[in-house]
Every structure is written in structure tokens, then in C-alpha cells.
Write a protein that holds these residues in place. Structure first.
Motif, PDB file in Angstrom:
ATOM      1  N   GLY A 149       6.942   8.901  -1.048  1.00 46.91           N
ATOM      2  CA  GLY A 149       6.270  10.186  -1.129  1.00 46.91           C
ATOM      3  C   GLY A 149       6.101  10.852   0.217  1.00 46.91           C
ATOM      4  N   ALA A 150       5.729  12.117   0.176  1.00 45.83           N
ATOM      5  CA  ALA A 150       5.621  12.936   1.386  1.00 45.83           C
ATOM      6  C   ALA A 150       4.611  12.357   2.363  1.00 45.83           C
ATOM      7  CB  ALA A 150       5.205  14.356   1.000  1.00 45.83           C
ATOM      8  N   GLY A 151       5.018  12.298   3.632  1.00 47.66           N
ATOM      9  CA  GLY A 151       4.119  11.875   4.694  1.00 47.66           C
ATOM     10  C   GLY A 151       3.901  10.388   4.807  1.00 47.66           C
ATOM     11  N   ALA A 152       4.540   9.583   3.993  1.00 46.17           N
ATOM     12  CA  ALA A 152       4.345   8.134   4.052  1.00 46.17           C
ATOM     13  C   ALA A 152       4.987   7.550   5.304  1.00 46.17           C
ATOM     14  CB  ALA A 152       4.923   7.466   2.807  1.00 46.17           C
ATOM     15  N   LYS A 153       4.381   6.501   5.824  1.00 49.97           N
ATOM     16  CA  LYS A 153       4.889   5.807   6.998  1.00 49.97           C
ATOM     17  C   LYS A 153       5.133   4.340   6.627  1.00 49.97           C
ATOM     18  CE  LYS A 153       3.648   9.689   8.852  1.00 49.97           C
ATOM     19  NZ  LYS A 153       4.635  10.781   8.999  1.00 49.97           N
ATOM     20  N   ILE A 154       6.357   3.903   6.817  1.00 52.48           N
ATOM     21  CA  ILE A 154       6.728   2.508   6.576  1.00 52.48           C
ATOM     22  C   ILE A 154       7.137   1.932   7.915  1.00 52.48           C
ATOM     23  CG2 ILE A 154       8.164   0.951   5.210  1.00 52.48           C
ATOM     24  CD1 ILE A 154       8.584   3.189   3.227  1.00 52.48           C
ATOM     25  N   LEU A 155       6.380   0.969   8.406  1.00 48.56           N
ATOM     26  CA  LEU A 155       6.496   0.553   9.791  1.00 48.56           C
ATOM     27  C   LEU A 155       6.826  -0.927   9.902  1.00 48.56           C
ATOM     28  CD1 LEU A 155       3.335   2.401  11.158  1.00 48.56           C
ATOM     29  CD2 LEU A 155       5.680   3.262  11.038  1.00 48.56           C
ATOM     30  N   ALA A 168       2.305   9.238  -1.449  1.00 50.70           N
ATOM     31  CA  ALA A 168       2.246  10.175  -0.334  1.00 50.70           C
ATOM     32  C   ALA A 168       1.160   9.769   0.657  1.00 50.70           C
ATOM     33  CB  ALA A 168       1.974  11.585  -0.853  1.00 50.70           C
ATOM     34  N   ASN A 169       1.513   9.847   1.949  1.00 49.43           N
ATOM     35  CA  ASN A 169       0.603   9.587   3.076  1.00 49.43           C
ATOM     36  C   ASN A 169       0.149   8.138   3.174  1.00 49.43           C
ATOM     37  OD1 ASN A 169       0.526  12.264   4.134  1.00 49.43           O
ATOM     38  ND2 ASN A 169      -0.856  12.846   2.489  1.00 49.43           N
ATOM     39  N   SER A 170       0.790   7.242   2.465  1.00 52.55           N
ATOM     40  CA  SER A 170       0.475   5.822   2.613  1.00 52.55           C
ATOM     41  C   SER A 170       1.060   5.288   3.916  1.00 52.55           C
ATOM     42  CB  SER A 170       1.029   5.018   1.435  1.00 52.55           C
ATOM     43  OG  SER A 170       0.446   5.436   0.225  1.00 52.55           O
ATOM     44  N   VAL A 171       0.461   4.225   4.429  1.00 55.85           N
ATOM     45  CA  VAL A 171       0.966   3.541   5.614  1.00 55.85           C
ATOM     46  C   VAL A 171       1.258   2.095   5.212  1.00 55.85           C
ATOM     47  CG1 VAL A 171       0.501   2.811   7.979  1.00 55.85           C
ATOM     48  CG2 VAL A 171      -0.345   5.026   7.170  1.00 55.85           C
TER      49      VAL A 171
END
Length: 271
Positions: A149-155, A168-171
Motif C-alpha cells: 500500500g501507499a507509503g509503506a516502508k519495507i526495510l 498503507a504507511n506500515s513499516v
């Protein structure tokens, strides 16, 4: 594959179609898949000329070929031009599978050692980033059929299993099992595939996600109410004794967004 990385599963139940034999055939698949996932798409000319996600992918396919042939500067230069034109930053070393789609391509960042499977969909603002300055694998691996989703960050060098959804917007900083939904900061797995809808083999309902925090608060309120009833019974107080919650005119429950409010009769003014 490390012990903490789950085994990935295939996207479809049936065997996938044969892989395209060249870059042109692969690009045709990339363009064709947009019509299945974006109802606003009207023509191939439109996709190739004014869809930044498609343009960024086409240029990445070319830059990745240069990168594999060890023409590193040319590959980086082409990816730099692609970023200027599309606002999508894909390192030429990233490996991207078939039928990849960036919807509303803007602000997407994909790192050098990222690996993306087939039939993956990213929305704007997604980051597949690294968490270390050390060389080697430092970016995520996405399985087949993943929707981010939009704005999600997978690090970090983590694995997101097949058919998983990232809200959306999950990290996301830990591995995600296949067919799970991830919500929150940090991301938590909350919903398996049996609890959500699948259309055409790819789940694009990435807005249909549960609220684990709201659910936990609701359970806590129910438990407090039960304890208050038990204490009242031990003290011999009447069962219907008023409490602070009964005298409060506010609502602790989050309203539902399933459309049921539309069926409710409107409250008359001044009621």
C-alpha cells in the motif's frame, strides 16, 4: 535462504505461463498487466507516454541489462535519468519479476539488492530500503503476488511471502509469512488469506484491513466491564448500578466503515 525467512509459494494454483524469451516480450507483459489492475488505463499509447510507473519500469529493464553486463556507470546514468523523468528511483541492480506494476508512480524507492517476484503491485511512496552500510544483501525480497500500500516502508534483508499485503504507511522490519496482511508501525501480521477477498488472483483490496490496536482496546474495555460486574456482585451492589462509562456521552468504539451507517435513519436536528 536463512532459517528466519519463510519459504515462498507460487501465486496461482495452476502452473504459471512460460517465461518470456526476451526483454520485448517481458515489457509487453508489463504493459498488459496494467489494464488488469488499473481501471483508468485506456490505451497502450497512454501507458507508455504518461504513466510514470510504466516508464520507470521500462527504463529499469534496460538499465538492469547494462548492470548485468558490468556496464555500471551507464546503468546508473540511465536510472538517474529515469528518476528525473518519473520520480521513481529504482537501482539498476534490483531484480524485478514479471508483470510488475507501480500504481500512481511517485516517490517509490527500490534498493540495489531488492528482489521482487512476479505479479507484484506497489503504490506511491513505497520504499524497499536497506538497514546497513555493509555490502551484501541488505534490501527486502518480495514474493509473488504481493501488494504494498501507499507509503509503506519495507526495510532490511527480510522476506515478504507470496500473496502478502502490506497496509498503507506500515513499516515492516521482520519477515512476513505468505498470504498474511501486515498493519502498523512496526508492522504486525493480522489477517490470513482465508479472512479476505481475492479477485482475479491478485488482491487489490489493500484498504480492507483490520485495526489490531482498536481490537485490543475493545477487548480491554470488555474485560474491564466484566471485572466491574464481578466486583459489584462481591460487594453486593445492585447489578444496574451506574458507572463512569454509563454516565459518559462519548463513544469509545471506533465507527465502522463498512457502509452500514448509510442504512441508519438520520437524527433530526435538535434531537
Amino acid at each position: 535462504m536463512s532459517p528466519r525467512q519463510p519459504e515462498l509459494r507460487t501465486l496461482a494454483d495452476a502452473a504459471p505461463p512460460a517465461a518470456p524469451t526476451g526483454i520485448v516480450a517481458m515489457l509487453r507483459e508489463d504493459v498488459a498487466c496494467v489494464f488488469a489492475r488499473d481501471p483508468a488505463a485506456r490505451s497502450t499509447l497512454e501507458l507508455l507516454t504518461i504513466y510514470p510507473g510504466v516508464q520507470a519500469l521500462v527504463l529499469h529493464r534496460l538499465a538492469h541489462r547494462l548492470w548485468r553486463r558490468d556496464w555500471r556507470y551507464g546503468a546508473r546514468a540511465l536510472s538517474f535519468v529515469a528518476r528525473l523523468l518519473t520520480n521513481v528511483d529504482i537501482h539498476p541492480g534490483a531484480r524485478i519479476g514479471r508483470r510488475f506494476f507501480i500504481d500512481h508512480g511517485a516517490g517509490v524507492v527500490i534498493g540495489e539488492t531488492a528482489v521482487i517476484g512476479d505479479d507484484v503491485t506497489l503504490y506511491h511512496g513505497v520504499t524497499l530500503g536497506g538497514t546497513t552500510w555493509s555490502p551484501g544483501k541488505r534490501h527486502p525480497t518480495l514474493g509473488n503476488g504481493v501488494v504494498v500500500g501507499a507509503g509503506a516502508k519495507i526495510l532490511g534483508p527480510i522476506t515478504v511471502g507470496d500473496k502478502a499485503r502490506i497496509a498503507a504507511n506500515s513499516v515492516v522490519i521482520d519477515d512476513v509469512r505468505p498470504a498474511m496482511t501486515v498493519v502498523g508501525i512496526p508492522g504486525r501480521m493480522v489477517l490470513p488469506i482465508e479472512g479476505r477477498r481475492i479477485a482475479h488472483g491478485i488482491d487489490l483490496d489493500h484498504h480492507q484491513i483490520p485495526d489490531p490496536v482498536g481490537k485490543a482496546i475493545g477487548c480491554l474495555l470488555d474485560r474491564i466491564a466484566q471485572l466491574e460486574r464481578e466486583i459489584a456482585a462481591l460487594k453486593g451492589d445492585p447489578a444496574g448500578a451506574d458507572s463512569a462509562c454509563r454516565s459518559c456521552d462519548d463513544s469509545c468504539a471506533q465507527p465502522t466503515f463498512d457502509g452500514s451507517w448509510k442504512d441508519a435513519a438520520p437524527t433530526p436536528p435538535g434531537a
